[in-house]
Design an enzyme around this catalytic site. Structure first.
Site, mmCIF file in Angstrom:
data_model
loop_
_atom_site.group_PDB
_atom_site.id
_atom_site.type_symbol
_atom_site.label_atom_id
_atom_site.label_comp_id
_atom_site.label_asym_id
_atom_site.label_seq_id
_atom_site.Cartn_x
_atom_site.Cartn_y
_atom_site.Cartn_z
ATOM 1 N N PRO A 280 0.827 -1.210 0.000
ATOM 2 C CA PRO A 280 0.000 0.000 0.000
ATOM 3 C C PRO A 280 0.862 1.260 0.000
ATOM 4 O O PRO A 280 1.868 1.335 0.712
ATOM 5 C CB PRO A 280 -0.797 -0.130 1.300
ATOM 6 C CG PRO A 280 -0.817 -1.594 1.583
ATOM 7 C CD PRO A 280 0.496 -2.112 1.105
ATOM 8 N N GLU A 281 0.454 2.231 -0.799
ATOM 9 C CA GLU A 281 1.203 3.475 -0.940
ATOM 10 C C GLU A 281 0.344 4.640 -0.469
ATOM 11 O O GLU A 281 -0.702 4.440 0.159
ATOM 12 C CB GLU A 281 1.663 3.639 -2.390
ATOM 13 C CG GLU A 281 2.474 2.444 -2.890
ATOM 14 C CD GLU A 281 2.867 2.547 -4.362
ATOM 15 O OE1 GLU A 281 3.131 3.666 -4.851
ATOM 16 O OE2 GLU A 281 2.895 1.503 -5.044
ATOM 17 N N LYS B 172 3.530 6.232 4.040
ATOM 18 C CA LYS B 172 2.804 4.962 4.003
ATOM 19 C C LYS B 172 2.387 4.497 5.395
ATOM 20 O O LYS B 172 1.952 3.364 5.572
ATOM 21 C CB LYS B 172 3.674 3.882 3.349
ATOM 22 C CG LYS B 172 4.144 4.221 1.931
ATOM 23 C CD LYS B 172 5.073 3.138 1.410
ATOM 24 C CE LYS B 172 5.690 3.507 0.074
ATOM 25 N NZ LYS B 172 6.605 2.465 -0.433
ATOM 26 N N ARG C 114 14.157 -3.535 -8.563
ATOM 27 C CA ARG C 114 12.703 -3.375 -8.593
ATOM 28 C C ARG C 114 12.195 -3.623 -9.996
ATOM 29 O O ARG C 114 12.881 -3.304 -10.970
ATOM 30 C CB ARG C 114 12.296 -1.957 -8.175
ATOM 31 C CG ARG C 114 12.629 -1.580 -6.750
ATOM 32 C CD ARG C 114 12.276 -0.121 -6.513
ATOM 33 N NE ARG C 114 12.576 0.296 -5.161
ATOM 34 C CZ ARG C 114 11.704 0.273 -4.155
ATOM 35 N NH1 ARG C 114 10.464 -0.150 -4.378
ATOM 36 N NH2 ARG C 114 12.038 0.671 -2.946
#
Length: 271
Positions: free
Chosen positions: A2-3, A58, A259
């Site tokens: 979640p951001e 966050k 990433r």
């Protein structure tokens, strides 16, 4: 993970339902999720009231009536659900806080945590974070200044929580796409026009994603039709092999500094 949009959506919903409602029950199913002994955690929270819910990057900070805080970070796979035992998803819960006949379920916190902290301890964690990109004080001039001495790939800069707070893998890719820039574009080589375009894209993507509930997998509560609506709006993230929505190209995935990064090589460039 979640951001900013997901956590801001949770903050708004939590603020509507749990403020000043006494905590009537505490269940800890995984002691590693909390930072104090289970009995101490339970005793501190029984009868306590949340007087304010704050989001920073966050994190969510539950301000308790006695001045202490509950510091939440969902990390990878974490989510919240508010409702009855009959309504809750068939997922493992690490912590449960009862507010009368409703329960706030902390789900999937295998990597995340819910810590009981003092004001000073909470401020110490928050003090390490960069500025908020949706803060009204984040002008294009300040944005340019923060990037002035940075080096490295665009995506690596956007997800660096010490530079900017709240962006992770998904929104970094969506912002780069909106700005027409490659995730690998060297930040030090961006023109003034590119940086202005990037600033506008940051504001647009994060605001739109927040307003439609981010990309969470399950609703916050029964009847919630907002949470997760952005999941179908992503233009490049997790869309490898699909056609670019601007036409002509195909979304690809690469590894960038450990990433994954999704982008369209036809319409995204280094400037």
């Amino acid at each position: 993970m979640p951001e900013l949009p997901e956590m801001e959506n949770y903050r708004r919903l939590l603020s509507q339902h749990i403020i000043n409602v006494p905590i009537t029950g505490v269940t800890v199913n995984r002691e590693k999720t909390i930072n104090v002994e289970k009995d101490e955690f339970t005793q501190a929270l029984l009868g306590a009231r949340v007087v304010f819910v704050e989001r920073r990057a966050k994190y969510i900070l539950f301000h308790l009536h006695d001045g202490r805080r509950l510091l939440l970070h969902l990390m990878l796979g974490g989510m919240l659900f508010y409702g009855t035992e009959d309504e809750r998803p068939a997922r493992s819960t690490q912590v449960e806080l009862a507010f009368g006949d409703r329960i706030l379920y902390f789900i999937g916190l295998r990597l995340g945590f819910l810590h009981l902290v003092s004001v000073k301890e909470g401020e110490a964690v928050m003090g390490k974070l960069g500025p908020e990109l949706l803060d009204r004080r984040m002008t294009v001039e300040r944005f340019q200044e923060l990037l002035k001495r940075r080096r490295g790939a665009l995506k690596s800069t956007l997800v660096n929580q010490h530079v900017f707070a709240g962006i992770g893998n998904c929104y970094a890719d969506e912002i780069a796409y909106e700005a027409g820039l490659l995730p690998s574009a060297p930040i030090q080589d961006l023109t003034e026009d590119s940086i202005v375009r990037l600033y506008d894209s940051v504001r647009k993507v994060l605001t739109e994603a927040t307003d439609i509930g981010g990309y969470m997998e399950i609703p916050f509560m029964t009847g919630d039709t907002v949470t997760g609506s952005y999941n179908d709006q992503c233009k490049v993230y997790d869309r490898e092999g699909e056609p670019c929505l601007r036409g002509g190209g195909t979304v690809v995935k690469i590894e960038l500094s450990g990433r994954k990064a999704f982008f369209c090589p036809d319409c995204q460039h280094e400037q």
